[in-house]
Enzyme design. Structure first.
Site, PDB file in Angstrom:
ATOM      1  N   HIS A 174       0.841  -1.213   0.000  1.00  0.00           N
ATOM      2  CA  HIS A 174       0.000   0.000   0.000  1.00  0.00           C
ATOM      3  C   HIS A 174       0.874   1.261   0.000  1.00  0.00           C
ATOM      4  CE1 HIS A 174      -3.136  -2.570   2.342  1.00  0.00           C
ATOM      5  NE2 HIS A 174      -3.597  -2.435   1.107  1.00  0.00           N
TER       6      HIS A 174
ATOM      7  N   SER B 195      -3.072  -7.558   3.007  1.00  0.00           N
ATOM      8  CA  SER B 195      -3.471  -7.410   4.413  1.00  0.00           C
ATOM      9  C   SER B 195      -3.967  -8.742   4.963  1.00  0.00           C
ATOM     10  CB  SER B 195      -4.584  -6.368   4.549  1.00  0.00           C
ATOM     11  OG  SER B 195      -4.115  -5.111   4.159  1.00  0.00           O
TER      12      SER B 195
ATOM     13  N   LYS C  21     -15.862  -7.083   6.282  1.00  0.00           N
ATOM     14  CA  LYS C  21     -14.825  -7.919   6.877  1.00  0.00           C
ATOM     15  C   LYS C  21     -14.633  -7.563   8.353  1.00  0.00           C
ATOM     16  CE  LYS C  21     -12.338  -7.411   2.500  1.00  0.00           C
ATOM     17  NZ  LYS C  21     -11.236  -6.677   1.883  1.00  0.00           N
TER      18      LYS C  21
HETATM   19  P1  ADP Z   1      -9.736  -3.543  -0.680  1.00  0.00           P
HETATM   20  O1  ADP Z   1     -10.525  -4.235   0.377  1.00  0.00           O
HETATM   21  O2  ADP Z   1     -10.393  -2.346  -1.293  1.00  0.00           O
HETATM   22  O3  ADP Z   1      -9.112  -4.453  -1.737  1.00  0.00           O
HETATM   23  P2  ADP Z   1      -7.095  -3.316   0.372  1.00  0.00           P
HETATM   24  O4  ADP Z   1      -6.655  -2.559   1.564  1.00  0.00           O
HETATM   25  O5  ADP Z   1      -6.912  -4.798   0.391  1.00  0.00           O
HETATM   26  O6  ADP Z   1      -8.565  -2.895   0.162  1.00  0.00           O
HETATM   27  O7  ADP Z   1      -6.362  -2.748  -0.920  1.00  0.00           O
HETATM   28  C1  ADP Z   1      -6.485  -1.413  -1.321  1.00  0.00           C
HETATM   29  C2  ADP Z   1      -5.859  -1.245  -2.690  1.00  0.00           C
HETATM   30  O8  ADP Z   1      -4.467  -1.518  -2.604  1.00  0.00           O
HETATM   31  C3  ADP Z   1      -6.393  -2.186  -3.772  1.00  0.00           C
HETATM   32  O9  ADP Z   1      -6.367  -1.492  -5.004  1.00  0.00           O
HETATM   33  C4  ADP Z   1      -5.385  -3.314  -3.780  1.00  0.00           C
HETATM   34  O10 ADP Z   1      -5.335  -3.976  -5.023  1.00  0.00           O
HETATM   35  C5  ADP Z   1      -4.107  -2.527  -3.522  1.00  0.00           C
HETATM   36  N1  ADP Z   1      -3.071  -3.355  -2.916  1.00  0.00           N
HETATM   37  C6  ADP Z   1      -3.194  -4.211  -1.889  1.00  0.00           C
HETATM   38  N2  ADP Z   1      -2.029  -4.831  -1.614  1.00  0.00           N
HETATM   39  C7  ADP Z   1      -1.127  -4.340  -2.505  1.00  0.00           C
HETATM   40  C8  ADP Z   1       0.261  -4.599  -2.780  1.00  0.00           C
HETATM   41  N3  ADP Z   1       0.944  -5.505  -2.094  1.00  0.00           N
HETATM   42  N4  ADP Z   1       0.860  -3.913  -3.781  1.00  0.00           N
HETATM   43  C9  ADP Z   1       0.153  -3.019  -4.499  1.00  0.00           C
HETATM   44  N5  ADP Z   1      -1.159  -2.738  -4.320  1.00  0.00           N
HETATM   45  C10 ADP Z   1      -1.800  -3.395  -3.342  1.00  0.00           C
END
Ligand code: ADP
Length: 164
Positions: free
Chosen positions: A17, A130, A41
């Protein structure tokens, strides 16, 4: 003013992130990192904890044009109320792409006034999520190599291991 919006659960913030935040901030005048508060979640951290940790990580990285906000409801509503020109999402792999395509089309249908841009995850971040962090923590594992330093410190100080 080019205002971009990076929405997500950030439960917790990972290095993946943070990499997207840093890169997206260079493409706009202001980047708003939006914590989705109405997710189904079961969270590891409260919205307040996530908010504080993202702000702290942004400060440590000296990303001066990024701010944090919480939001619930429709993304298209947030973007039009806050004059957002662009949504930012990260793409790690094909499953991310498959999830994102209908979302992007639906958002454009609800409010055609903004674009969604996708930043490819750095190759070393593609396996970070996450949910993997939560899984490892549940077994009291060490996530120090996949979350920012301040997040790891907070996890240890608040004994967040062993919880789901
Ligand atoms: P959501 O529940 O909206 O997917 P996340 O917190 O899991 O929320 O992810 C937020 C954004 O960050 C999404 O666009 C996801 O694809 C991106 N993301 C999550 N992990 C990574 C990573 N390791 N590298 C790049 N982008 C990521």
């Amino acid at each position: 003013m080019r205002k971009f919006f990076y929405p997500g659960s950030f439960d917790p913030l990972t290095l993946g992130h943070l990499n997207i935040i840093e890169r997206a901030s260079k493409l706009c005048d202001q980047l708003i990192v939006g914590i989705v508060t109405n997710s189904n979640k079961r969270p590891l951290m409260s919205v307040e904890e996530r908010h504080m940790l993202i702000e702290e990580a942004i400060r440590c990285k000296k990303i001066e044009n990024a701010v944090v906000d919480d939001f619930s409801g429709l993304l298209a509503e947030y973007t039009s109320t806050n004059d957002i020109t662009c949504i930012v999402r990260g793409l790690r792999d094909v499953p991310d792409f498959i999830t994102e395509v209908p979302r992007a089309h639906m958002n454009r249908k609800l409010d055609g006034d903004f674009e969604t841009i996708y930043l490819m995850a750095d190759v070393e971040d593609t396996f970070i999520s996450s949910s993997a962090v939560k899984e490892i923590l549940y077994f009291n594992g060490d996530v120090s190599s996949i979350v920012p330093e301040n997040v790891w410190k907070y996890i240890q100080e608040h004994n967040l291991g062993g919880k789901r």
